[in-house]
Design an enzyme around this catalytic site. Structure first.
Site, PDB file in Angstrom:
ATOM      1  N   ASP A  94       0.406  -1.121   0.112  1.00 36.83           N
ATOM      2  CA  ASP A  94       0.166  -0.479  -0.393  1.00 36.83           C
ATOM      3  C   ASP A  94       1.069   0.940   0.275  1.00 36.83           C
ATOM      4  OD1 ASP A  94      -2.217   1.744   0.108  1.00 36.83           O
ATOM      5  OD2 ASP A  94      -2.859   1.311   1.354  1.00 36.83           O
TER       6      ASP A  94
HETATM    7  C1  BGC Z   1      -5.096   3.142  -0.067  1.00 34.24           C
HETATM    8  C2  BGC Z   1      -4.930   2.434  -1.364  1.00 34.24           C
HETATM    9  C3  BGC Z   1      -4.677   3.246  -2.342  1.00 34.24           C
HETATM   10  C4  BGC Z   1      -3.425   4.248  -2.855  1.00 34.24           C
HETATM   11  C5  BGC Z   1      -3.019   3.989  -3.024  1.00 34.24           C
HETATM   12  C6  BGC Z   1      -4.213   4.237  -0.022  1.00 34.24           C
HETATM   13  O1  BGC Z   1      -4.041   5.350   0.939  1.00 34.24           O
HETATM   14  O2  BGC Z   1      -5.154   2.850   0.720  1.00 34.24           O
HETATM   15  O3  BGC Z   1      -6.659   2.458  -1.411  1.00 34.24           O
HETATM   16  O4  BGC Z   1      -4.920   2.045  -3.972  1.00 34.24           O
HETATM   17  O5  BGC Z   1      -3.622   4.863  -1.725  1.00 34.24           O
HETATM   18  O6  BGC Z   1      -4.062   5.724  -3.862  1.00 34.24           O
END
Ligand code: BGC
Length: 764
Positions: A233
């Protein structure tokens, strides 16, 4: 799969620095390119209910620009369709848009379990049940990947709250972890083979998911056979060296070369095996090879078709919770409908954060209702409140709304949660609607008793305090860009309501099983409710709920009959599989005995009343959506495999099917199960390894240990102790004594002989 890379020779040619650079991203959304070796870069984009492709500045908060795309209903809405085919279709459409936009991987679906309704990101998740989450998550993956575009199953794992999400340790016992929190992920990985999995921010039992070799390597790859790439993530990696060593293949976003430098130095110093890096690069090259053909081929956005699909999905997601006075469907030929509530004209159709799509268009319910009603029907409107607007003149707006409602033939009141109430990044601390909306409903209902309430919210809201003011209550969720049209299709009966709750609506927050264990403290949250999440808890304590899991009304009536349960003797399919031969086959008939066409969601629950380990009274194991014309009936077949009847045994470190009774129940919700039967299934009793700490009861339950112990008791130096075993009360009372302490206490000594005798037995 594209064979563009000769991985072994590329690995030979890459320098250590180049290798280290490839395992983290370039910028916010891209993988790194190595021009001289022809290694291209691919773009990933959020997900999960539409594309958020950013061309300029990148961000993961939803604040920056993104290219317009179809905004489909959010996950809580999609899950309420209980429709694998429809979710797959939505996946195909998102995959098509990704192709058209040159995006190689869509960052979704998100399938974390809805442990607590306060989680700010529940709108992005599917269900409180791992079967619904897993089946629909798999359908989404199949759909997107059918277009040659990758998915990223997220957030692996146990990211069930937003509070302290980058640090908190989700402290979970092994059984709920395996059965619930990993259960949905396992189903999607095994059934749909996502090309990437995104690890979560949080820690699990003290270890960062991004750096957990047990999670990322042993379980995900070793046990489940995942063959794709694990991406972090955004910002989830604390220690890049530990992450790569644990099985993380791609750190996102770019760290400006910092991680690459540390990783290269660790390899040079012999602290990190270069082979680990090579394996990660192999997976990255595989992902590029898998996705490039579709990205290069491109495609059409098909905006018109996708909007129509988004509307169909939004309509199918609508859950009519109550329709007591048959206010619905709206079949007025003449007269006036008062539409009250700002959400009618300014729809809230998605959540805030990384999933925020820039929609191609947005339909509102007010305009759509005006289009849908009979020519003789007038639709008047008053907003009644402001959305996230502290300067709104509430008294004035309420007065105007009450005047609009007065004398109308029907009032449709659009209430819901303002965007500030639920978002990625933080949780709610209550489940209530804003007080001014409840006050508005009070005033409107006092002026007119023909009120339908339509709700817009991503996570559930508590309705019990005010719902009796309405004759009908409709949950429309965050229905995407066509949500306004979708909910109107249900209100006017163009579509029969086929949405069913994929999560319980509790009566009040204090009834939620994780109430006192959320969101934790001092960097830990204890999942103290264990297996008893959502309906598993409410059904176990037989507690009242506002609306149960699985519930939803149709405009027609269904009747359930002819339950037939067969216990089979499967020849294939181990405990790890849901796809082996059937162990139990269940058939049931559902008939449409009403006047209108409709769709039933047939749900199969299983309970193990006499299992030696405790568990919820019933758990969903399968479901089927059936379309029926008036007077039509259909037989539904459910398949129960080895795994469906097994539990995770921490002692046995595996799935165990206990022999004994299986309670089968089929019907329309976890609280409406007209068909029930009990059958006996064979099983394998767990063979616990006995030792001096095993209790008297465990020794007596063990087929070999039993004989050895009885014999030892008979020839004990303290005399024949077996009469003790014949007295059921004493036997029960002493059952929890470990052998060592029991024999010493009885003056029998010789515990070592008993264990030695046991070990001498060939079958022990
Ligand atoms: C989120 C993810 C997301 C990623 C990219 C993170 O803060 O938890 O779900 O895919 O950001 O935007």
């Amino acid at each position: 799969m594209d064979e563009r890379f000769d991985v072994p020779s590329l690995l030979d040619e890459l320098t250590l620095e180049e290798k280290a650079s490839l395992v983290s991203g370039s910028g916010f959304w891209w993988t790194r390119r190595i021009e001289r070796l022809g290694i291209g870069s691919i773009q990933v984009s959020d997900g999960p209910h539409g594309l958020r492709k950013q061309e300029r500045r990148g961000d993961h908060t939803g604040s920056g620009d993104s290219v317009p795309a179809t905004c489909f209903p959010t996950a809580s809405a999609l899950a309420s369709t209980w429709d694998r085919d429809l979710v797959r279709e939505v996946g195909v459409a998102i995959g098509e848009e990704a192709r058209a936009q040159g995006v190689a991987v869509v960052l979704g679906p998100g399938i974390n379990l809805k442990r607590d309704p306060r989680c700010g990101r529940n709108f992005e998740y599917l269900s409180e049940d791992p079967v619904v989450a897993g089946e629909l998550g798999a359908a989404m993956v199949h759909g997107i990947q059918s277009q040659g575009i990758g998915t990223s199953l997220k957030h692996f794992a146990a990211n069930n709250q937003e509070t302290d999400r980058l640090r908190v340790s989700a402290d979970i016992d092994e059984r709920p972890l395996r059965e619930l929190y990993l259960g949905g992920f396992e189903r999607v990985v095994r059934d749909a083979g996502p090309w990437t999995v995104m690890c979560s921010y949080n820690r699990i039992n003290g270890v960062y998911a991004s750096q957990d070799p047990w999670l990322l390597t042993e379980v995900l790859r070793g046990e489940w056979g995942f063959d794709g790439l694990v991406v972090s993530d955004w910002g989830a990696v604390d220690d890049p060296i530990a992450a790569v060593a644990a099985g993380l293949d791609l750190e996102m976003p770019s760290t400006g070369g910092a991680s690459a430098r540390r990783i290269a130095a660790a390899v040079a110093a012999g602290e990190l095996d270069e082979n680990v890096l090579d394996v990660a690069i192999g997976r990255l090259l595989q992902l590029i090879g898998r996705t490039m053909p579709a990205v290069e081929a491109g495609g059409d956005l098909r905006a018109t078709e996708h909007h129509a699909l988004a509307r169909r999905a939004a309509a199918d997601a609508v859950v009519v919770l109550r329709n007591d006075r048959d206010l619905l469907p709206i079949e007025l030929a003449a007269g006036r409908i008062a539409v009250i509530g700002a959400f009618a004209a300014e729809p809230r159709f998605q959540g805030t954060g990384s999933s925020k799509v820039n929609p191609l268009r947005v339909d509102d319910a007010l305009t759509e209702l005006r289009r849908a009603v009979a020519p003789g029907v007038e639709v008047t409107y008053a907003p009644g409140f402001g959305i996230d607007d502290p300067s709104a003149d509430l008294a004035g707006l309420r007065e105007e709304a009450t005047a609009t409602a007065t004398g109308a033939d029907l009032v449709v009141c659009f209430l819901g949660l303002p965007p500030s109430y639920e978002s990625e990044g933080y949780d709610r601390d209550h489940l209530d609607l804003p007080a001014e909306q409840v006050a508005l409903l009070d005033a409107v209902a006092a002026a007119n008793d023909q009120v339908v309430v339509v709700l817009a919210n991503g996570g559930v809201v508590a309705v019990s305090e005010w719902e009796q003011r309405a004759g009908a209550l409709v949950e429309a969720w965050l229905g995407g860009q066509a949500g306004g049209g979708g909910v109107v299709d249900v209100l006017v009966g163009a579509v029969d309501p086929a949405g069913r709750l994929a999560e319980t609506i509790p009566r009040r927050l204090a009834d939620v099983p994780s109430f006192a264990n959320f969101p934790g403290e001092d960097r830990h949250v204890r999942y103290g409710e264990g297996l008893f999440v959502g309906y598993r808890h409410h059904d176990a304590v037989e507690g009242p709920v506002a609306y149960p899991f699985g519930h939803g009304c149709s405009y027609t009536t269904f009747a359930w009959s002819d339950l037939a349960v067969e216990v089979l003797d499967p020849t294939s399919g181990g405990a790890s599989s849901w796809r082996g031969d059937d162990l139990v086959r269940v058939r049931a008939t559902v008939a449409n005995v009403g006047e209108r066409p409709g769709r039933a969601v047939a749900q199969l629950y299983v309970g193990r009343p006499d299992a030696p380990v405790p568990g919820p009274p019933r758990e969903l194991r399968d479901f089927a959506k059936v379309a029926l014309a008036p007077g039509e009936a259909a037989e539904v077949t459910f398949h129960l495999r080895e795994r469906d009847l097994s539990v995770w045994s921490p002692r046995a470190a595996g799935w165990v099917r206990h022999p004994g009774a299986v309670e089968i129940a089929v019907g329309a919700s976890s609280r409406d199960l007209p068909l029930t039967a009990t059958v006996e299934v064979p099983g394998l009793p767990v063979q616990l390894d006995l030792d001096r700490h095993s209790t008297l009861a465990e020794w007596l339950d063990h087929p070999v240990g039993h004989e050895v112990l009885v014999e030892a008791f008979r020839r004990s130096p303290a005399g024949d102790l077996t009469p003790l075993l014949d007295d059921p009360d004493r036997r029960r009372m002493l059952g929890s004594f470990p052998l060592a302490r029991l024999v010493t206490m009885l003056g029998a000594d010789g515990e070592r002989d008993v264990v030695a005798d046991l070990l001498a037995q060939p079958d022990a």
